[in-house]
Motif scaffolding. Sequence first.
Motif, PDB file in Angstrom:
ATOM      1  N   GLN A   1       0.846  -1.189   0.000  1.00 16.90           N
ATOM      2  CA  GLN A   1       0.000   0.000   0.000  1.00 16.90           C
ATOM      3  C   GLN A   1       0.882   1.240   0.000  1.00 16.90           C
ATOM      4  OE1 GLN A   1      -2.863  -0.105   3.160  1.00 16.90           O
ATOM      5  NE2 GLN A   1      -3.873  -1.920   2.345  1.00 16.90           N
ATOM      6  N   PHE A   2       0.433   2.254  -0.738  1.00 13.96           N
ATOM      7  CA  PHE A   2       1.177   3.496  -0.884  1.00 13.96           C
ATOM      8  C   PHE A   2       0.252   4.663  -0.574  1.00 13.96           C
ATOM      9  CE2 PHE A   2       3.110   0.315  -3.485  1.00 13.96           C
ATOM     10  CZ  PHE A   2       4.471   0.520  -3.338  1.00 13.96           C
ATOM     11  N   ILE A   3       0.724   5.559   0.260  1.00 15.46           N
ATOM     12  CA  ILE A   3      -0.009   6.792   0.482  1.00 15.46           C
ATOM     13  C   ILE A   3       0.593   7.834  -0.451  1.00 15.46           C
ATOM     14  CG2 ILE A   3       1.458   7.511   2.425  1.00 15.46           C
ATOM     15  CD1 ILE A   3      -1.137   8.792   3.625  1.00 15.46           C
ATOM     16  N   PHE A   4      -0.266   8.577  -1.107  1.00 15.78           N
ATOM     17  CA  PHE A   4       0.266   9.678  -1.908  1.00 15.78           C
ATOM     18  C   PHE A   4      -0.437  10.950  -1.497  1.00 15.78           C
ATOM     19  CE2 PHE A   4      -2.899   7.626  -4.585  1.00 15.78           C
ATOM     20  CZ  PHE A   4      -3.549   8.622  -5.276  1.00 15.78           C
ATOM     21  N   THR A   5       0.384  11.988  -1.396  1.00 11.05           N
ATOM     22  CA  THR A   5      -0.113  13.281  -0.959  1.00 11.05           C
ATOM     23  C   THR A   5       0.000  14.271  -2.111  1.00 11.05           C
ATOM     24  OG1 THR A   5       2.066  13.762   0.004  1.00 11.05           O
ATOM     25  CG2 THR A   5       0.379  12.922   1.489  1.00 11.05           C
ATOM     26  N   TYR A   6      -0.981  15.135  -2.170  1.00 11.40           N
ATOM     27  CA  TYR A   6      -1.058  16.156  -3.209  1.00 11.40           C
ATOM     28  C   TYR A   6      -0.426  17.442  -2.674  1.00 11.40           C
ATOM     29  CZ  TYR A   6      -4.746  12.982  -4.840  1.00 11.40           C
ATOM     30  OH  TYR A   6      -5.456  11.879  -5.256  1.00 11.40           O
ATOM     31  N   HIS A   7       0.435  18.055  -3.454  1.00 12.98           N
ATOM     32  CA  HIS A   7       1.134  19.275  -3.033  1.00 12.98           C
ATOM     33  C   HIS A   7       1.035  20.331  -4.131  1.00 12.98           C
ATOM     34  CE1 HIS A   7       3.207  17.328   0.386  1.00 12.98           C
ATOM     35  NE2 HIS A   7       3.069  16.266  -0.373  1.00 12.98           N
ATOM     36  N   GLY A   8       0.918  21.584  -3.706  1.00 12.12           N
ATOM     37  CA  GLY A   8       1.014  22.720  -4.616  1.00 12.12           C
ATOM     38  C   GLY A   8      -0.037  22.753  -5.694  1.00 12.12           C
ATOM     39  N   GLY A   9       0.265  23.536  -6.682  1.00 15.97           N
ATOM     40  CA  GLY A   9      -0.656  23.730  -7.787  1.00 15.97           C
ATOM     41  C   GLY A   9      -1.560  24.921  -7.535  1.00 15.97           C
TER      42      GLY A   9
ATOM     43  N   PRO B   1       3.320  21.882   2.509  1.00 20.35           N
ATOM     44  CA  PRO B   1       1.963  21.611   2.974  1.00 20.35           C
ATOM     45  C   PRO B   1       1.224  20.693   2.002  1.00 20.35           C
ATOM     46  CG  PRO B   1       2.113  23.828   2.101  1.00 20.35           C
ATOM     47  CD  PRO B   1       3.505  23.278   2.128  1.00 20.35           C
ATOM     48  N   ILE B   2       0.439  19.796   2.547  1.00 22.64           N
ATOM     49  CA  ILE B   2      -0.320  18.891   1.690  1.00 22.64           C
ATOM     50  C   ILE B   2      -1.697  19.481   1.414  1.00 22.64           C
ATOM     51  CG2 ILE B   2       0.948  16.874   2.502  1.00 22.64           C
ATOM     52  CD1 ILE B   2      -1.547  16.030   4.035  1.00 22.64           C
ATOM     53  N   MET B   3      -2.243  19.105   0.283  1.00 19.34           N
ATOM     54  CA  MET B   3      -3.587  19.541  -0.102  1.00 19.34           C
ATOM     55  C   MET B   3      -4.586  18.408   0.069  1.00 19.34           C
ATOM     56  SD  MET B   3      -2.652  21.742  -3.479  1.00 19.34           S
ATOM     57  CE  MET B   3      -4.307  22.401  -3.631  1.00 19.34           C
ATOM     58  N   GLY B   4      -4.089  17.182   0.189  1.00 24.28           N
ATOM     59  CA  GLY B   4      -4.952  16.020   0.332  1.00 24.28           C
ATOM     60  C   GLY B   4      -4.119  14.757   0.266  1.00 24.28           C
ATOM     61  N   PHE B   5      -4.804  13.626   0.386  1.00 28.93           N
ATOM     62  CA  PHE B   5      -4.121  12.331   0.339  1.00 28.93           C
ATOM     63  C   PHE B   5      -5.045  11.296  -0.274  1.00 28.93           C
ATOM     64  CE2 PHE B   5      -6.831  11.681   3.892  1.00 28.93           C
ATOM     65  CZ  PHE B   5      -7.074  10.321   3.920  1.00 28.93           C
ATOM     66  N   SER B   6      -4.457  10.195  -0.733  1.00 25.33           N
ATOM     67  CA  SER B   6      -5.172   9.011  -1.199  1.00 25.33           C
ATOM     68  C   SER B   6      -4.278   7.811  -0.900  1.00 25.33           C
ATOM     69  CB  SER B   6      -5.459   9.073  -2.699  1.00 25.33           C
ATOM     70  OG  SER B   6      -6.252  10.186  -3.043  1.00 25.33           O
ATOM     71  N   ILE B   7      -4.866   6.618  -0.927  1.00 28.79           N
ATOM     72  CA  ILE B   7      -4.090   5.396  -0.687  1.00 28.79           C
ATOM     73  C   ILE B   7      -4.321   4.436  -1.852  1.00 28.79           C
ATOM     74  CG2 ILE B   7      -3.703   3.416   0.842  1.00 28.79           C
ATOM     75  CD1 ILE B   7      -4.576   5.237   3.169  1.00 28.79           C
ATOM     76  N   LEU B   8      -3.219   3.913  -2.361  1.00 29.78           N
ATOM     77  CA  LEU B   8      -3.196   3.064  -3.542  1.00 29.78           C
ATOM     78  C   LEU B   8      -2.572   1.721  -3.185  1.00 29.78           C
ATOM     79  CD1 LEU B   8      -3.413   3.326  -6.783  1.00 29.78           C
ATOM     80  CD2 LEU B   8      -0.958   3.740  -6.663  1.00 29.78           C
ATOM     81  N   GLU B   9      -3.030   0.676  -3.844  1.00 19.29           N
ATOM     82  CA  GLU B   9      -2.412  -0.637  -3.692  1.00 19.29           C
ATOM     83  C   GLU B   9      -1.722  -0.987  -5.003  1.00 19.29           C
ATOM     84  OE1 GLU B   9      -3.974  -4.203  -1.155  1.00 19.29           O
ATOM     85  OE2 GLU B   9      -4.979  -4.215  -3.100  1.00 19.29           O
TER      86      GLU B   9
END
Length: 105
Positions: free
Chosen positions: A3-11, A64-72
């Motif tokens: 499992q991988f957490i990915f965080t959204y940054h910037g934009g 700073p993060i804008m959000g997160f999701s988790i991927l397999e």
Amino acid sequence: MAQFIFTYHGGRKPESPEEGERMMQEWQHWAAGLGPALINPGNPVGITKVLTAEGPSDMPSPHPIMGFSILEAEDMDQALQLLGDCPHFQLGGTLEISEMMEMPS
């Protein structure tokens, strides 16, 4: 599977409600295309505050993060491939991807 957490940054923020709606539709279409690999679509987040051993810091977070999701995915390479066309890039943002490690019981 890992499992991988990915965080959204910037934009940048969408320039109009219409662009925001279009981007949300693109994100939903992209997320649906990941199928069961997207095990937690996550959420956007509010203001990031930095906490140190000395207490809350007045310094802004460097990332700073804008959000997160988790991927397999099978491994980091597959996770990177699956995330390569994320609509967040259209707004000039980046993703940070980290493998989630299992803690012993």
